[in-house]
Design a protein around this motif. Sequence first.
Motif, PDB file in Angstrom:
ATOM      1  N   LEU A  41      -1.995  -9.280  -4.497  1.00 28.44           N
ATOM      2  CA  LEU A  41      -0.730  -9.067  -5.019  1.00 28.44           C
ATOM      3  C   LEU A  41      -0.038 -10.078  -5.697  1.00 28.44           C
ATOM      4  O   LEU A  41       0.579 -10.317  -6.891  1.00 28.44           O
ATOM      5  CB  LEU A  41       0.341  -8.788  -4.125  1.00 28.44           C
ATOM      6  N   LEU A  52      -1.798 -10.423  -9.117  1.00 30.54           N
ATOM      7  CA  LEU A  52      -1.382  -9.364  -9.903  1.00 30.54           C
ATOM      8  C   LEU A  52      -0.269  -9.758 -10.573  1.00 30.54           C
ATOM      9  O   LEU A  52      -0.047  -9.437 -11.715  1.00 30.54           O
ATOM     10  CB  LEU A  52      -1.095  -8.210  -9.003  1.00 30.54           C
ATOM     11  N   ILE A  68      -0.692 -11.695 -13.563  1.00 25.82           N
ATOM     12  CA  ILE A  68      -1.382 -10.927 -14.582  1.00 25.82           C
ATOM     13  C   ILE A  68      -0.301  -9.934 -15.295  1.00 25.82           C
ATOM     14  O   ILE A  68      -0.072 -10.167 -16.308  1.00 25.82           O
ATOM     15  CB  ILE A  68      -2.483  -9.915 -14.174  1.00 25.82           C
ATOM     16  N   THR A  69       0.486  -9.560 -14.394  1.00 29.86           N
ATOM     17  CA  THR A  69       1.541  -8.590 -15.082  1.00 29.86           C
ATOM     18  C   THR A  69       2.839  -9.346 -15.773  1.00 29.86           C
ATOM     19  O   THR A  69       3.274  -8.601 -16.723  1.00 29.86           O
ATOM     20  CB  THR A  69       2.271  -7.512 -14.107  1.00 29.86           C
ATOM     21  N   TYR A 102     -11.953  11.253 -19.929  1.00 29.70           N
ATOM     22  CA  TYR A 102     -10.291  11.434 -19.613  1.00 29.70           C
ATOM     23  C   TYR A 102     -10.257  12.888 -19.754  1.00 29.70           C
ATOM     24  O   TYR A 102      -9.389  13.305 -18.897  1.00 29.70           O
ATOM     25  CB  TYR A 102      -9.788  10.512 -20.528  1.00 29.70           C
ATOM     26  N   TRP A 132      -4.163  -1.928 -21.267  1.00 27.39           N
ATOM     27  CA  TRP A 132      -5.619  -1.676 -21.571  1.00 27.39           C
ATOM     28  C   TRP A 132      -6.374  -2.846 -20.944  1.00 27.39           C
ATOM     29  O   TRP A 132      -7.408  -2.949 -20.419  1.00 27.39           O
ATOM     30  CB  TRP A 132      -6.044  -1.455 -22.918  1.00 27.39           C
ATOM     31  N   LEU A 149      -9.611   6.554 -14.302  1.00 27.40           N
ATOM     32  CA  LEU A 149      -8.203   6.377 -14.267  1.00 27.40           C
ATOM     33  C   LEU A 149      -7.762   6.326 -15.909  1.00 27.40           C
ATOM     34  O   LEU A 149      -8.335   5.501 -16.765  1.00 27.40           O
ATOM     35  CB  LEU A 149      -7.663   5.221 -13.404  1.00 27.40           C
ATOM     36  N   ASN A 155      -4.558   2.795   1.197  1.00 29.19           N
ATOM     37  CA  ASN A 155      -4.377   1.413   1.505  1.00 29.19           C
ATOM     38  C   ASN A 155      -4.063   0.604   0.160  1.00 29.19           C
ATOM     39  O   ASN A 155      -4.685  -0.365  -0.029  1.00 29.19           O
ATOM     40  CB  ASN A 155      -5.547   0.701   2.088  1.00 29.19           C
ATOM     41  N   PHE A 169       0.592  -1.733  -5.173  1.00 22.31           N
ATOM     42  CA  PHE A 169      -0.084  -1.546  -6.402  1.00 22.31           C
ATOM     43  C   PHE A 169       0.428  -0.637  -7.502  1.00 22.31           C
ATOM     44  O   PHE A 169      -0.306  -0.177  -8.346  1.00 22.31           O
ATOM     45  CB  PHE A 169      -1.707  -1.488  -6.238  1.00 22.31           C
ATOM     46  N   ALA A 200       0.476  -1.464 -10.990  1.00 17.79           N
ATOM     47  CA  ALA A 200      -0.548  -2.056 -11.669  1.00 17.79           C
ATOM     48  C   ALA A 200      -1.173  -1.240 -12.437  1.00 17.79           C
ATOM     49  O   ALA A 200      -0.592   0.092 -12.401  1.00 17.79           O
ATOM     50  CB  ALA A 200      -1.361  -2.538 -10.537  1.00 17.79           C
ATOM     51  N   HIS A 241      -7.057  -1.792 -15.262  1.00 14.97           N
ATOM     52  CA  HIS A 241      -7.759  -2.943 -15.631  1.00 14.97           C
ATOM     53  C   HIS A 241      -7.443  -4.175 -14.484  1.00 14.97           C
ATOM     54  O   HIS A 241      -8.346  -5.311 -14.516  1.00 14.97           O
ATOM     55  CB  HIS A 241      -7.809  -3.437 -16.822  1.00 14.97           C
ATOM     56  N   GLN A 242      -6.396  -4.504 -13.667  1.00 11.05           N
ATOM     57  CA  GLN A 242      -6.058  -5.069 -12.916  1.00 11.05           C
ATOM     58  C   GLN A 242      -6.801  -4.873 -11.500  1.00 11.05           C
ATOM     59  O   GLN A 242      -6.585  -5.826 -10.868  1.00 11.05           O
ATOM     60  CB  GLN A 242      -4.662  -5.263 -12.771  1.00 11.05           C
ATOM     61  N   MET A 272     -10.967  -0.654  -5.579  1.00 13.34           N
ATOM     62  CA  MET A 272      -9.681  -0.080  -5.581  1.00 13.34           C
ATOM     63  C   MET A 272      -9.232   1.103  -6.589  1.00 13.34           C
ATOM     64  O   MET A 272      -8.660   1.660  -6.506  1.00 13.34           O
ATOM     65  CB  MET A 272      -8.709  -1.103  -6.140  1.00 13.34           C
TER      66      MET A 272
END
Lengths: 278, 265
Positions: A11, A14, A17-18, A172, A272, B90, B126, B130, B133, B136-137, B142
């Motif tokens: 987390l 994450l 990154i976000t 997709y 992306w 995804l 689990n 996330f 998110a 790509h992360q 996951m």
Amino acid sequence: MATLAKNNLLLRGLKGITTTSNPIKRETLYRRVVFFSLLFVGWELFSHSGVWPDYLFPGPIAIAQSLWSGLKKGLYIYGTWVSMLRLIAGYVISLLIGVPLGALIARNKYFKDTLGALVISLQALPSVCWLPLAILWFGLNERAILFVVVMGSLFSIVLGVESGINNTPPIYVKAARNLGTTGLRLYTRVILPSAFPIILAGLKQGWAFAWRSLMSAELLYFTLSLGNLLQTGRDLNDAAQVMAVMTVIIGIGLAFNQLLFAPFERQIANRWGFSPSK
Amino acid sequence: MNGDYALQIQAASKVFYNGGKAIPALAPLDLEIARGEFVCLLGTSGCGKSTLLNLIAGLDDPSSGSIYVNGAPLKGPGPDRVMMFQEAALFPWLTVQENVEFGLRQQNVAPQKCSEIAKLWLERVNLQGFEKAYAHQLSGGMRQRVALARSLTIDPAILLMDEPFGALDAMTRDRLHIELENLWLSTGKTILFVTHNVREAVALGDRVLVFSPRPGRVIADYKINLPRPRSLEDLVVINKTAEIMQTLRQAIASSSVSQELEWQL
């Protein structure tokens, strides 16, 4: 317990990154300031060196003065207004025709074999080549200018939309059909969002071509506009005015890029996971 | 047709055409799969097991024969059968949460409800924390968990899994096996699981169907009556694996198809 710790770690990673607000790095800013300072100082000195007469090769200070007086007289502002209206009208027309046409060519074999080939051929023609024909057809008026702007941007938009749609990864579409997506929704929910990065590149190129076409066309016109101001600068032997108008044109180009396209590009990079070029 | 079966396949075959040349992918196949059964389809690459899954998903039509789902003839894709692929597939423009909600949104379920159901499934695989998110992360494991949650939110009766863990490392795969087994035990879904990994098939399946090389046909149908959860180190699992391996080797040796065959143990 161990999983929890791992999740926490993930987390935290994450979050790193976000939060991708990317301010210009101090280092980059420093380099730019030094580079442009040296450029402007060198340019100013050179303009006074007497190699070329200063009315033909003015320095940044003379250009800034010309820019200021032009803005104060309202000349540049009015010229910008006229050019912007033409640009926006032409671009919107190109979008309205180009996006559906691109989608049609992408999804229909007959349109691809016929119209697709025509678009690729016409794309090879620099748009200012349309100007003589446009003047013959419409006369020396707004419609002729709009026509040239549309011809400049339309084909890039069509080809961008087409290639975006054609490059939609089949997986997709498969995954979406599987989850119950059918018909038109397959386009609006899957194919178009998936194609968006490539479509945006096409729209951006279309915008750049519209801008270039407009400037070429306006050079030949007598109504007040940015292109016309360049031309009057030449007629008056006033290189400072020419360069001042060029500065305005550069500024508008940069501003639109930053305001119109950069936010979408950042959003795409974010989602992306495209990394910004180093 | 008999509604007791989740799936009945009668003489279904598939032939692909490439430049006028017919390439049989799946020989006429008869198969009955009971409700709640966990069936592993085992075979070499290109033996038609993925083709079969595509037919059942309704993403492709059989060249001959028919398929019945819950006693009713199959008509195109439907929310009662969801497929998972080797890649998670995804949607990169959507967050994890939006990906998981996707199927429900297509059925016009109220946004509030979509969000609740998606949250529930994300917890069950689990992945709480996330939601916001992007794909790509996440790590490969996951991503497949998100894909699993995305498939399960629309509550399909049959889950079609096309080597979904094939690209993952062994440790991650083992963990996902356990999670999948638990989900299957608690939901009672029918699962068709394509793999070319014999151990994976024995560890997970109630039944292992062994396919011959192209054109695919079922050459052996093993019932795996071993207690769960199964450990890959368990002697009975190892013995069963060896037995099935033997069948496979013979099938490959006797097949005229010359292709590179890699068996994972």
